[in-house]
Motif scaffolding. Sequence first.
Motif, short mmCIF file in Angstrom:
data_model
loop_
_atom_site.label_atom_id
_atom_site.label_comp_id
_atom_site.label_asym_id
_atom_site.label_seq_id
_atom_site.Cartn_x
_atom_site.Cartn_y
_atom_site.Cartn_z
N ARG A 1 0.52 -0.99 0.04
CA ARG A 1 -0.16 0.13 -0.08
C ARG A 1 1.04 0.87 0.08
NH1 ARG A 1 -3.81 -0.78 5.14
NH2 ARG A 1 -1.78 -1.13 6.23
N ARG A 2 0.46 1.89 -0.79
CA ARG A 2 1.32 3.67 -0.67
C ARG A 2 0.76 4.19 0.48
NH1 ARG A 2 0.08 8.28 -4.60
NH2 ARG A 2 1.72 9.98 -3.92
N LEU A 3 1.87 4.71 0.81
CA LEU A 3 1.38 5.43 2.02
C LEU A 3 1.36 7.35 1.79
CD1 LEU A 3 3.22 4.14 4.87
CD2 LEU A 3 1.10 3.15 4.72
N ILE A 4 -0.16 7.71 2.62
CA ILE A 4 -0.41 8.92 2.36
C ILE A 4 -1.06 9.88 3.51
CG2 ILE A 4 -2.61 10.46 1.19
CD1 ILE A 4 -1.11 8.72 -0.89
N ALA A 5 -0.93 11.31 3.31
CA ALA A 5 -0.55 12.04 4.30
C ALA A 5 -0.63 13.28 4.18
CB ALA A 5 0.43 12.63 4.76
N GLY A 6 -2.20 13.41 4.70
CA GLY A 6 -3.87 14.57 4.48
C GLY A 6 -3.75 15.66 5.50
N CYS A 7 -4.79 15.90 4.91
CA CYS A 7 -5.51 17.48 6.11
C CYS A 7 -6.62 17.24 5.70
CB CYS A 7 -4.37 17.73 6.95
SG CYS A 7 -4.30 19.55 5.51
N ILE A 8 -7.55 17.63 6.54
CA ILE A 8 -8.71 18.75 6.62
C ILE A 8 -8.68 19.74 7.11
CG2 ILE A 8 -11.29 18.65 7.43
CD1 ILE A 8 -11.34 15.70 7.26
N PRO A 9 -7.98 20.48 6.40
CA PRO A 9 -7.85 22.49 6.96
C PRO A 9 -9.23 22.57 7.31
CG PRO A 9 -7.09 22.58 4.77
CD PRO A 9 -8.41 20.80 5.01
N GLU B 1 3.19 14.24 9.76
CA GLU B 1 2.79 15.20 10.18
C GLU B 1 3.41 16.36 9.02
OE1 GLU B 1 2.11 12.73 14.14
OE2 GLU B 1 4.09 13.10 12.56
N GLU B 2 4.64 16.64 9.01
CA GLU B 2 5.71 16.70 8.09
C GLU B 2 4.60 16.64 6.47
OE1 GLU B 2 9.74 17.67 9.97
OE2 GLU B 2 9.31 15.47 8.65
N ALA B 3 4.46 15.47 5.67
CA ALA B 3 3.88 15.39 4.92
C ALA B 3 2.64 15.46 4.51
CB ALA B 3 3.77 13.52 4.60
N ALA B 4 1.96 16.12 5.72
CA ALA B 4 0.59 16.05 5.49
C ALA B 4 0.68 17.68 4.79
CB ALA B 4 -0.35 16.19 7.00
N VAL B 5 1.05 18.35 6.80
CA VAL B 5 1.53 20.05 6.45
C VAL B 5 1.92 20.35 4.73
CG1 VAL B 5 3.31 22.01 7.24
CG2 VAL B 5 2.29 20.20 8.83
N ARG B 6 2.35 19.79 3.94
CA ARG B 6 3.45 19.99 3.13
C ARG B 6 2.31 20.14 2.16
NH1 ARG B 6 4.52 16.39 -1.23
NH2 ARG B 6 5.45 14.72 1.11
N GLU B 7 1.58 19.14 1.94
CA GLU B 7 0.38 18.50 1.00
C GLU B 7 -0.83 19.98 0.72
OE1 GLU B 7 0.11 16.86 -1.36
OE2 GLU B 7 1.69 15.59 -1.30
N ALA B 8 -1.43 20.69 2.29
CA ALA B 8 -1.34 21.22 2.68
C ALA B 8 -0.63 22.84 1.23
CB ALA B 8 -1.91 21.68 4.03
N ILE B 9 -0.01 22.35 1.88
CA ILE B 9 0.44 23.64 1.27
C ILE B 9 0.55 23.88 -0.34
CG2 ILE B 9 3.01 25.28 1.45
CD1 ILE B 9 3.54 24.58 3.55
N GLU B 10 1.61 23.16 -0.89
CA GLU B 10 1.69 22.56 -2.30
C GLU B 10 -0.03 22.26 -2.85
OE1 GLU B 10 5.18 19.27 -1.99
OE2 GLU B 10 3.55 19.05 -3.29
N GLU B 11 -0.77 21.92 -2.47
CA GLU B 11 -2.06 21.51 -2.94
C GLU B 11 -2.99 22.67 -2.96
OE1 GLU B 11 -2.36 17.25 -3.97
OE2 GLU B 11 -3.49 18.48 -2.53
N ALA B 12 -3.20 23.29 -1.56
CA ALA B 12 -4.08 23.75 -0.82
C ALA B 12 -3.55 25.23 -0.78
CB ALA B 12 -4.72 24.02 0.18
N GLY B 13 -2.40 26.12 -0.59
CA GLY B 13 -2.27 26.50 -0.64
C GLY B 13 -2.21 27.58 0.73
#
Length: 178
Positions: A19-27, A72-84
């Motif tokens: 399984r590919r490991l994914i990090a994400g968030c609900i801003p 946690e760092e990956a989730a924060v990075r994705e919020a910046i990259e994808e949602a700004g």
Amino acid sequence: MSDLVARTGRHQQRYDDGRRLIAGCIPFRYRNSDDNRDAGSKKIVEVLMINSPSGPGLLFPKGGWENDETVEEAAVREAIEEAGVRGELMGHLGCYDFKSKTAQDEFSPEGLCKAEMFALSVTEELESWPEQNTRNRSWLTVEEAADSCRHAWMRDALVDGFSKWLAENMNGCMGGHP
């Protein structure tokens, strides 16, 4: 154009048992209700969703968890990259298994993924961000977001993860939270 650059490629991706490991968030953020007659008016919780360049429906920011960062760092990075957006991770919402056609590769031939999702209290909306040319942001109530989710697992993360976490952790904060 943004000075930030989105990470690309899969050479640093983490995998576990196929399984590919994914990090994400609900801003999320709070806004005052439209009912201004009462000085103690209730705060409304809004969540930030983004569109997908590959189809209809809205998503929460998420992406591959890479070898050189914590989840946690990956989730924060994705919020910046994808949602700004930047903010503070407030809580772990759970793990969600799903299947992705775009995640099929030599390490996950069936496209199986496991997403770790977090609540992110937004403190800053960036004027420019890496994926701004392919992503639009939308602030929605939790109910609107649940109706707009492209993927069932994201709806589960919102309804079963975020809403329960919010009820358990932010009950006493609603009046005085920014």
